[in-house]
Design a protein around this motif. Structure first.
Motif, PDB file in Angstrom:
ATOM      1  N   ALA A   1       0.936  -1.045  -0.054  1.00  0.00           N
ATOM      2  CA  ALA A   1      -0.004   0.064  -0.020  1.00  0.00           C
ATOM      3  C   ALA A   1       0.846   1.330   0.046  1.00  0.00           C
ATOM      4  CB  ALA A   1      -0.948   0.004   1.147  1.00  0.00           C
ATOM      5  N   TYR A   2       0.462   2.457  -0.549  1.00  0.00           N
ATOM      6  CA  TYR A   2       1.078   3.571  -0.777  1.00  0.00           C
ATOM      7  C   TYR A   2       0.036   4.962  -0.552  1.00  0.00           C
ATOM      8  CZ  TYR A   2       0.196   3.916  -5.699  1.00  0.00           C
ATOM      9  OH  TYR A   2      -0.387   3.869  -6.806  1.00  0.00           O
ATOM     10  N   ASP A   3       0.564   6.179  -0.244  1.00  0.00           N
ATOM     11  CA  ASP A   3      -0.252   7.015  -0.263  1.00  0.00           C
ATOM     12  C   ASP A   3      -0.082   7.844  -1.499  1.00  0.00           C
ATOM     13  OD1 ASP A   3      -1.857   9.366   0.026  1.00  0.00           O
ATOM     14  OD2 ASP A   3      -0.830   9.982   2.150  1.00  0.00           O
ATOM     15  N   GLY A   4      -1.140   7.700  -2.608  1.00  0.00           N
ATOM     16  CA  GLY A   4      -0.749   8.467  -3.760  1.00  0.00           C
ATOM     17  C   GLY A   4      -0.620   9.988  -3.935  1.00  0.00           C
ATOM     18  N   GLU A   5      -0.773  10.580  -2.801  1.00  0.00           N
ATOM     19  CA  GLU A   5      -0.822  12.100  -2.529  1.00  0.00           C
ATOM     20  C   GLU A   5       0.712  12.536  -2.432  1.00  0.00           C
ATOM     21  OE1 GLU A   5      -2.689  14.712  -2.516  1.00  0.00           O
ATOM     22  OE2 GLU A   5      -4.115  13.392  -3.450  1.00  0.00           O
ATOM     23  N   MET A   6       1.513  11.445  -2.310  1.00  0.00           N
ATOM     24  CA  MET A   6       2.811  11.710  -2.256  1.00  0.00           C
ATOM     25  C   MET A   6       3.161  12.644  -3.661  1.00  0.00           C
ATOM     26  SD  MET A   6       5.158   8.382  -3.334  1.00  0.00           S
ATOM     27  CE  MET A   6       4.133   7.042  -2.170  1.00  0.00           C
ATOM     28  N   PHE A   7       2.635  12.392  -4.745  1.00  0.00           N
ATOM     29  CA  PHE A   7       3.018  12.624  -6.055  1.00  0.00           C
ATOM     30  C   PHE A   7       2.435  14.215  -6.036  1.00  0.00           C
ATOM     31  CE2 PHE A   7       2.888   8.173  -6.656  1.00  0.00           C
ATOM     32  CZ  PHE A   7       3.947   7.790  -7.040  1.00  0.00           C
ATOM     33  N   ASN A   8       1.710  14.561  -5.303  1.00  0.00           N
ATOM     34  CA  ASN A   8       0.864  15.809  -5.276  1.00  0.00           C
ATOM     35  C   ASN A   8       1.484  17.091  -4.449  1.00  0.00           C
ATOM     36  OD1 ASN A   8      -0.730  14.738  -7.533  1.00  0.00           O
ATOM     37  ND2 ASN A   8      -2.004  13.919  -5.917  1.00  0.00           N
ATOM     38  N   ILE A   9       2.283  16.616  -3.545  1.00  0.00           N
ATOM     39  CA  ILE A   9       2.966  17.546  -2.638  1.00  0.00           C
ATOM     40  C   ILE A   9       4.169  18.342  -2.880  1.00  0.00           C
ATOM     41  CG2 ILE A   9       1.981  16.269  -0.569  1.00  0.00           C
ATOM     42  CD1 ILE A   9       4.827  15.168  -0.099  1.00  0.00           C
ATOM     43  N   GLY A  10       4.193  18.333  -4.425  1.00  0.00           N
ATOM     44  CA  GLY A  10       5.255  19.201  -4.743  1.00  0.00           C
ATOM     45  C   GLY A  10       6.795  19.018  -4.531  1.00  0.00           C
ATOM     46  N   LEU A  11       7.013  17.681  -4.252  1.00  0.00           N
ATOM     47  CA  LEU A  11       8.310  17.285  -4.210  1.00  0.00           C
ATOM     48  C   LEU A  11       8.893  16.305  -5.149  1.00  0.00           C
ATOM     49  CD1 LEU A  11       8.348  16.059  -0.457  1.00  0.00           C
ATOM     50  CD2 LEU A  11       9.190  18.136  -1.165  1.00  0.00           C
ATOM     51  N   PRO A  12      10.191  16.440  -5.796  1.00  0.00           N
ATOM     52  CA  PRO A  12      10.649  15.466  -6.983  1.00  0.00           C
ATOM     53  C   PRO A  12      10.631  14.080  -6.318  1.00  0.00           C
ATOM     54  CG  PRO A  12      11.925  17.501  -6.619  1.00  0.00           C
ATOM     55  CD  PRO A  12      11.105  17.412  -5.528  1.00  0.00           C
TER      56      PRO A  12
END
Length: 694
Positions: free
Chosen positions: A82-93
């Motif tokens: 499982a993972y939190d897909g929001e990691m791609f939307n918090i502005g970090l490379p």
């Protein structure tokens, strides 16, 4: 969590530099800790967290970018991590490696296909788009480590492919969102310019400056030992190898002499005269060692193993005695548990309270990673159980009764630490020798392994080994297998295969045995392919090594490829010599191993290799079917290995990395050992083959 562990041992940042921190999200890769190490070598602080860490936590903790590791799972598995897909939307490379790239691709609407024919396990040349910021400063063709079964077949909108391995997508990116994915592993040495890729991601793309500084690892190890041991006694099991010797030297430096009890256990699987030399050598270093002869105790040892899986609450069964066991994992568990039982006997003899004694071990990062210890990863696949990470050891860790100052180290780092401690160079550079010793260098078997398409694979490999002739219209070959070759291999690989098989007449024999390997970050237990010819291989080694890369791509049920010295193998091998850990088998291997190392020492080439296991396999070649000769001999395999981190590596290329006359001398002398059928040379990189065969 399996008890107390030492700190990273690699330093910390000043408060003013807290922003220089990145997070590595662990998807279960065998190389997760290697990413951590490489990032720190670039002077950037990193922390490894579970893949399912909430994106809000990542943002709140001030990490500058995210690296997602590889892993053994498929994105299509029902139990995929499982993972939190929001990691791609918090502005970090974000840099997704292998599984991390596939996860990113699917998250944004791309497609990943399972188990496609173009699976790759090993070092391959890929085509790169050097206009990508990630690949700045690289060539348009680069050597990288690819190890995957699933492949990206369609990328999401807004992304573009920036690297290819043949027709397979090897890298993707969305430059606007600063999202990057690579199918290969930039963190390992087999990716030749991997550090440049990591540097580009961390410095150019993320904008870090590399202000993190390394503290003294020796000082932190000493501090950890003192805090862990306090007033307890430490029982240190010494094999004589660099890991246990460095650990013992640290213990002696950190603690009073009367707190350290050093013992060397001869388990009956040591090299020729090894225990005698180890005892003398360690005592010469000032490490007062008590030697215990326990060969018979090991030979007849048993233990209990889970009936299904490794969960501690599962039902267990008692194994047979070690000298009757063929399964490599059971062998390893019995040996590991027997070490612990003998250690308990020593504690009792010394009239010590077990609660007042701590076990000292020279456990390294790779040991824990390959054993799937939760100290290394929450999601890694178990490749092989190390004797220093059995269930009994894990129980002691949970009780806080193990001191292991080297669990954040790789082999080359341990050697540097040994030098800083003043250990002699011959100790520091000693070739690794596993705790179970020769027991895991004897492939034990009762019956030939001829399951899972044995005949089909045999036929396919024969077509591949004779590919140039197979192209003739008059040739009687299986068109099905010929079409499979053309479907799996690229046009470039097919041209190379045609050239190789035109220059040397080859036979490829599938052996009815299995060896342990690592493919796609998971354990495999698969067939061994053996190449032979009536011609000398001396002018063809580079071509043969290339063929050894291609064969596991043709059949994923083959994870190891060897050369058979001597004449061409004419007859198929359909049975095996029943083999167990008996005195006769061990004596034969000891003699062959002694010959090999004597040649290395006499020729001054021992330091040109990182390691050289010598393996006994239950194969008796050259028996004509019409003679009805029983299988009664065994063959010997030379397994050379070149590596710095011992997580990945390659065999030594004869004529370039190991002199031809050295190999020739070894083979000739080994062939004279009674009962040896043939001598083989392992040409397999890691992956797909592990360093050891079991």
């Amino acid at each position: 969590m399996e008890g107390h562990v030492p700190p990273n041992g690699v330093g910390e940042t000043n408060n003013s530099e807290e922003h220089e921190r990145i997070v590595i999200l662990d998807a279960g890769s065998q190389y997760g800790k290697v990413i951590d190490r490489k990032v720190r070598e670039l002077n950037i602080h990193s922390e490894i967290l579970p893949l399912n860490t909430p994106a809000s936590d990542i943002k709140d903790r001030g990490f500058s970018c995210i690296i997602i590791s590889g892993g053994p799972s498929s994105v299509h598995d029902d139990n995929a991590p499982a993972y939190d897909g929001e990691m791609f939307n918090i502005g970090l490379p974000v840099l997704g490696i292998c599984y991390g790239m596939q996860m990113m691709n699917v998250k944004f609407g791309g497609e990943v296909k399972c188990g496609v024919a173009d699976r790759e396990d090993g070092q391959f040349s890929i085509d790169m788009d050097t206009s990508s910021e990630l690949f700045k400063g690289l060539s348009d063709k680069e050597e990288v480590l690819l190890t995957h079964g699933d492949s990206v077949i369609r990328i999401p909108e807004g992304f573009k492919a920036t690297a290819h391995s043949g027709s397979t997508i090897a890298a993707i990116e969305h430059s606007g969102k600063k999202l990057f994915g690579v199918q290969f592993h930039p963190e390992v040495d087999l990716t030749v310019n991997g550090m440049t890729i990591l540097r580009n991601f961390l410095y150019t793309i993320t904008g870090l400056k590399g202000t993190y500084k390394l503290k003294s690892r020796e000082e932190q190890c000493i501090k950890y030992i003192k805090e862990t041991v306090k007033n307890s006694k430490v029982l240190m099991l010494l094999s004589g190898g660099v890991d246990s010797t460095v650990c013992a030297a640290l213990l002696h430096k950190a603690l009073p002499d009367d707190q350290v009890i050093a013992i060397h256990i001869d388990n009956g699987f040591m090299r020729k005269q090894e225990s005698m030399n180890v005892e003398k050598h360690l005592n010469d270093l000032g490490l007062k060692v008590k030697a215990i002869s326990a060969a018979q105790q090991f030979y007849t040892a048993t233990t209990c193993v889970p009936v299904n899986g490794d969960h501690p609450n599962k039902l267990k069964r008692k194994t047979q005695m070690l000298n009757s066991i063929t399964d490599p994992e059971e062998k390893r568990r019995i040996i590991g548990d027997t070490f612990m039982m003998i250690a308990n006997d020593v504690i009792e003899e010394l009239e010590l309270s077990p609660k007042e004694v701590i076990l000292g071990q020279g456990t390294l990062r790779p040991d824990l990673i390959e054993s799937a210890s939760s100290l290394a990863s929450k999601a890694a696949d178990a490749i092989k159980t190390h004797h220093n990470d059995t269930e009994l050891v894990r129980e002691l860790r949970n009780q806080g009764r193990v001191v292991e100052p080297l669990t954040e180290f790789h082999k080359d780092e341990v050697r540097e630490l040994g030098r800083s401690l003043g250990l002699p160079e011959d100790v520091v550079e000693r070739h690794p020798f596993p705790g179970p010793g020769l027991a895991i260098r004897v492939l034990c078997a009762e019956q030939p392994y001829k399951e899972k398409m044995f005949s089909e694979i045999s036929s396919l490999l024969k077509v591949a080994a004779d590919y140039s002739n197979s192209l003739n219209k008059e040739a009687r070959v299986s068109q099905k297998h010929l079409e499979l070759l053309k479907r799996v291999l690229s046009e470039s690989d097919l041209e190379k295969l045609k050239s190789i098989t035109s220059s040397i007449s080859l036979q490829c024999t599938l052996l009815p045995i299995r060896s342990v390997g690592v493919q796609g970050d998971g354990r495999t237990y698969s067939y061994v392919a053996a190449l032979s010819s009536s011609s000398s291989p001396d002018n063809h080694w580079e071509d043969l090594f290339l063929l050894a890369k291609l064969i596991p791509r043709l059949s994923h049920l083959v994870n190891r490829v060897c050369w058979v010295f001597g004449k061409r193998v004419e007859y198929p091998v359909t049975d095996i010599t029943p083999t167990y850990l008996t005195n006769g088998v061990l004596t034969q291997l000891r003699e062959a191993d002694s010959i090999a190392y004597k040649v290395l020492k006499e020729t001054g080439t021992i330091r040109s290799l990182s390691q050289m296991p010598v393996i006994s396999i239950p194969i008796h070649f050259d028996r004509a079917p019409d003679q009805h000769m029983p299988s009664c001999q065994r063959s010997i395999v030379i397994r050379t290995f070149l590596t710095s981190d011992f997580m990945t590596g390659v065999p030594a290329l004869p004529g370039k990395q190991l002199a031809l006359d050295v190999i020739s001398s070894m083979v000739k002398k080994m062939q004279s050992v009674a009962g040896v059928s043939r001598v083989l040379y392992d040409m397999t990189a890691k992956p797909p083959g592990t360093t050891e065969w079991e």
